[in-house]
Design a protein around this motif. Structure first.
Motif, PDB file in Angstrom:
ATOM      1  N   SER A 154      -2.855   2.613  20.231  1.00  0.00           N
ATOM      2  CA  SER A 154      -2.116   3.174  21.361  1.00  0.00           C
ATOM      3  C   SER A 154      -1.174   2.155  22.004  1.00  0.00           C
ATOM      4  CB  SER A 154      -3.081   3.758  22.389  1.00  0.00           C
ATOM      5  OG  SER A 154      -3.992   2.787  22.840  1.00  0.00           O
ATOM      6  N   LYS A 155      -1.546   0.879  22.037  1.00  0.00           N
ATOM      7  CA  LYS A 155      -0.657  -0.124  22.632  1.00  0.00           C
ATOM      8  C   LYS A 155       0.642  -0.241  21.842  1.00  0.00           C
ATOM      9  CE  LYS A 155      -2.017  -4.002  24.344  1.00  0.00           C
ATOM     10  NZ  LYS A 155      -2.631  -5.323  24.568  1.00  0.00           N
ATOM     11  N   HIS A 156       0.536  -0.342  20.522  1.00  0.00           N
ATOM     12  CA  HIS A 156       1.745  -0.460  19.702  1.00  0.00           C
ATOM     13  C   HIS A 156       2.578   0.819  19.740  1.00  0.00           C
ATOM     14  CE1 HIS A 156      -0.502  -3.900  18.009  1.00  0.00           C
ATOM     15  NE2 HIS A 156       0.699  -4.431  18.077  1.00  0.00           N
ATOM     16  N   ARG A 157       1.913   1.942  19.789  1.00  0.00           N
ATOM     17  CA  ARG A 157       2.632   3.221  19.864  1.00  0.00           C
ATOM     18  C   ARG A 157       3.416   3.310  21.175  1.00  0.00           C
ATOM     19  NH1 ARG A 157       1.892   7.117  16.481  1.00  0.00           N
ATOM     20  NH2 ARG A 157      -0.134   6.353  15.849  1.00  0.00           N
ATOM     21  N   ASP A 203      -0.268  15.933  17.187  1.00  0.00           N
ATOM     22  CA  ASP A 203       0.222  15.651  15.843  1.00  0.00           C
ATOM     23  C   ASP A 203       0.758  14.231  15.676  1.00  0.00           C
ATOM     24  OD1 ASP A 203      -0.369  18.314  15.435  1.00  0.00           O
ATOM     25  OD2 ASP A 203       1.714  18.971  15.338  1.00  0.00           O
ATOM     26  N   ILE A 204       1.365  13.672  16.711  1.00  0.00           N
ATOM     27  CA  ILE A 204       2.007  12.360  16.581  1.00  0.00           C
ATOM     28  C   ILE A 204       1.206  11.251  17.260  1.00  0.00           C
ATOM     29  CG2 ILE A 204       4.110  11.034  17.002  1.00  0.00           C
ATOM     30  CD1 ILE A 204       4.399  13.346  14.923  1.00  0.00           C
ATOM     31  N   PHE A 205       0.997  11.353  18.559  1.00  0.00           N
ATOM     32  CA  PHE A 205       0.388  10.236  19.294  1.00  0.00           C
ATOM     33  C   PHE A 205      -1.063   9.968  18.908  1.00  0.00           C
ATOM     34  CE2 PHE A 205       3.951   9.351  21.806  1.00  0.00           C
ATOM     35  CZ  PHE A 205       3.672   8.241  22.592  1.00  0.00           C
ATOM     36  N   SER A 206      -1.771  10.940  18.378  1.00  0.00           N
ATOM     37  CA  SER A 206      -3.170  10.714  18.038  1.00  0.00           C
ATOM     38  C   SER A 206      -3.369  10.242  16.599  1.00  0.00           C
ATOM     39  CB  SER A 206      -3.988  11.985  18.286  1.00  0.00           C
ATOM     40  OG  SER A 206      -3.635  12.976  17.356  1.00  0.00           O
ATOM     41  N   ARG A 207      -2.285  10.023  15.874  1.00  0.00           N
ATOM     42  CA  ARG A 207      -2.399   9.533  14.497  1.00  0.00           C
ATOM     43  C   ARG A 207      -3.033   8.142  14.492  1.00  0.00           C
ATOM     44  NH1 ARG A 207       0.843  11.807  10.458  1.00  0.00           N
ATOM     45  NH2 ARG A 207       1.331   9.728   9.676  1.00  0.00           N
ATOM     46  N   SER A 208      -3.658   7.802  13.382  1.00  0.00           N
ATOM     47  CA  SER A 208      -4.487   6.601  13.337  1.00  0.00           C
ATOM     48  C   SER A 208      -3.782   5.331  12.845  1.00  0.00           C
ATOM     49  CB  SER A 208      -5.696   6.871  12.435  1.00  0.00           C
ATOM     50  OG  SER A 208      -5.255   7.218  11.126  1.00  0.00           O
ATOM     51  N   ALA A 209      -2.576   5.415  12.341  1.00  0.00           N
ATOM     52  CA  ALA A 209      -1.958   4.231  11.728  1.00  0.00           C
ATOM     53  C   ALA A 209      -1.522   3.182  12.746  1.00  0.00           C
ATOM     54  CB  ALA A 209      -0.767   4.643  10.861  1.00  0.00           C
ATOM     55  N   GLU A 239       0.846  -1.186   0.000  1.00  0.00           N
ATOM     56  CA  GLU A 239       0.000   0.000   0.000  1.00  0.00           C
ATOM     57  C   GLU A 239       0.884   1.240   0.000  1.00  0.00           C
ATOM     58  OE1 GLU A 239      -3.120   2.173   3.022  1.00  0.00           O
ATOM     59  OE2 GLU A 239      -2.890   0.011   3.138  1.00  0.00           O
ATOM     60  N   ALA A 240       0.547   2.173  -0.852  1.00  0.00           N
ATOM     61  CA  ALA A 240       1.313   3.418  -0.930  1.00  0.00           C
ATOM     62  C   ALA A 240       1.127   4.214   0.351  1.00  0.00           C
ATOM     63  CB  ALA A 240       0.855   4.245  -2.128  1.00  0.00           C
ATOM     64  N   GLY A 241       2.128   4.998   0.668  1.00  0.00           N
ATOM     65  CA  GLY A 241       2.032   5.855   1.839  1.00  0.00           C
ATOM     66  C   GLY A 241       0.908   6.860   1.689  1.00  0.00           C
ATOM     67  N   VAL A 242       0.201   7.075   2.757  1.00  0.00           N
ATOM     68  CA  VAL A 242      -0.877   8.055   2.750  1.00  0.00           C
ATOM     69  C   VAL A 242      -0.684   8.986   3.943  1.00  0.00           C
ATOM     70  CG1 VAL A 242      -2.543   6.553   1.607  1.00  0.00           C
ATOM     71  CG2 VAL A 242      -2.412   6.540   4.077  1.00  0.00           C
ATOM     72  N   MET A 243      -1.218  10.156   3.826  1.00  0.00           N
ATOM     73  CA  MET A 243      -1.187  11.092   4.943  1.00  0.00           C
ATOM     74  C   MET A 243      -2.244  10.644   5.947  1.00  0.00           C
ATOM     75  SD  MET A 243       1.081  13.465   4.439  1.00  0.00           S
ATOM     76  CE  MET A 243       0.564  14.840   5.429  1.00  0.00           C
ATOM     77  N   HIS A 244      -1.829  10.447   7.171  1.00  0.00           N
ATOM     78  CA  HIS A 244      -2.770  10.101   8.228  1.00  0.00           C
ATOM     79  C   HIS A 244      -3.081  11.349   9.016  1.00  0.00           C
ATOM     80  CE1 HIS A 244      -3.064   5.733   7.984  1.00  0.00           C
ATOM     81  NE2 HIS A 244      -1.858   5.813   7.472  1.00  0.00           N
ATOM     82  N   SER A 245      -4.334  11.508   9.295  1.00  0.00           N
ATOM     83  CA  SER A 245      -4.762  12.664  10.072  1.00  0.00           C
ATOM     84  C   SER A 245      -4.488  12.428  11.539  1.00  0.00           C
ATOM     85  CB  SER A 245      -6.260  12.886   9.859  1.00  0.00           C
ATOM     86  OG  SER A 245      -6.722  13.879  10.733  1.00  0.00           O
ATOM     87  N   SER A 246      -4.073  13.469  12.226  1.00  0.00           N
ATOM     88  CA  SER A 246      -3.917  13.369  13.669  1.00  0.00           C
ATOM     89  C   SER A 246      -5.236  13.643  14.366  1.00  0.00           C
ATOM     90  CB  SER A 246      -2.854  14.351  14.161  1.00  0.00           C
ATOM     91  OG  SER A 246      -3.275  15.670  13.932  1.00  0.00           O
ATOM     92  N   GLY A 281      -4.390  17.093  21.843  1.00  0.00           N
ATOM     93  CA  GLY A 281      -3.203  16.600  22.524  1.00  0.00           C
ATOM     94  C   GLY A 281      -3.450  16.362  24.002  1.00  0.00           C
ATOM     95  N   ALA A 282      -4.155  17.292  24.645  1.00  0.00           N
ATOM     96  CA  ALA A 282      -4.475  17.146  26.063  1.00  0.00           C
ATOM     97  C   ALA A 282      -5.358  15.927  26.295  1.00  0.00           C
ATOM     98  CB  ALA A 282      -5.156  18.410  26.575  1.00  0.00           C
ATOM     99  N   GLN A 283      -6.332  15.738  25.424  1.00  0.00           N
ATOM    100  CA  GLN A 283      -7.216  14.569  25.531  1.00  0.00           C
ATOM    101  C   GLN A 283      -6.417  13.280  25.370  1.00  0.00           C
ATOM    102  OE1 GLN A 283     -10.439  14.655  22.681  1.00  0.00           O
ATOM    103  NE2 GLN A 283     -10.758  12.463  22.847  1.00  0.00           N
TER     104      GLN A 283
END
Length: 155
Positions: free
Chosen positions: A84-87, A75-81, A19-26, A38-40
């Motif tokens: 949370s466990k793997h992150r 911007d980083i931790f809330s990304r969908s790819a 799969e080609a790289g896609v922009m993931h929304s934060s 971010g606070a949430q």
């Protein structure tokens, strides 16, 4: 990223299609500020952490707390790819490898335990780190885990 690009190119030559790289929304929440998202995100990992960051840095660098919350956790931790466990598992591995971020490592160990990563999984991360960053880093990481486990607020 360049190593990944090379591997994907090799796989393509072998007839494998990735799969080609896609922009993931934060954020999938329209109208939510980066700070609020971010606070949430941060507070799901550890309650009151936003307040802890803000109070720690308010007298010397309030912008640092804001940047950690907006960039790190919106911007980083809330990304969908990654879930949370793997992150958290990847974060624990990276902080262990660094060997210079014990407070942050302990925070992320606590957060990982809070969201369902097991002590066994974290111990295995530390053993894996012995291969890639050496026994001193793995030992220090394991001692951080032990310290977190021995704290009263960790279940």
């Amino acid at each position: 990223m360049l190593a990944l690009k090379d591997v994907v190119a090799e796989r393509k030559l072998e007839g494998k299609q990735d799969e080609a790289g896609v922009m993931h929304s934060s954020s999938t929440l329209k109208g939510v500020s980066r700070y609020a998202l971010g606070a949430q995100t941060l507070n799901t990992l550890h309650a009151n952490q936003v307040e802890n960051l803000e109070s720690t840095f308010k007298d010397i660098s309030p912008d640092l707390a804001r940047l950690v919350i907006e960039y790190g956790f919106s911007d980083i931790f809330s990304r969908s790819a990654l879930d949370s466990k793997h992150r958290e598992m990847a974060t624990i591995a990276a902080l262990t490898a660094m060997g210079t971020a014990t407070p942050q490592l302990k925070f992320h160990i606590k957060a990982a335990l809070h969201i369902g990563v097991s002590q066994i999984e974290i111990r295995e991360i530390m053993i894996l780190m012995s291969v890639y960053c050496g026994f001193p880093a793995a030992i220090n990481g394991t001692l951080a885990l032990k310290g977190v486990i021995n704290e009263s607020d960790v279940k």
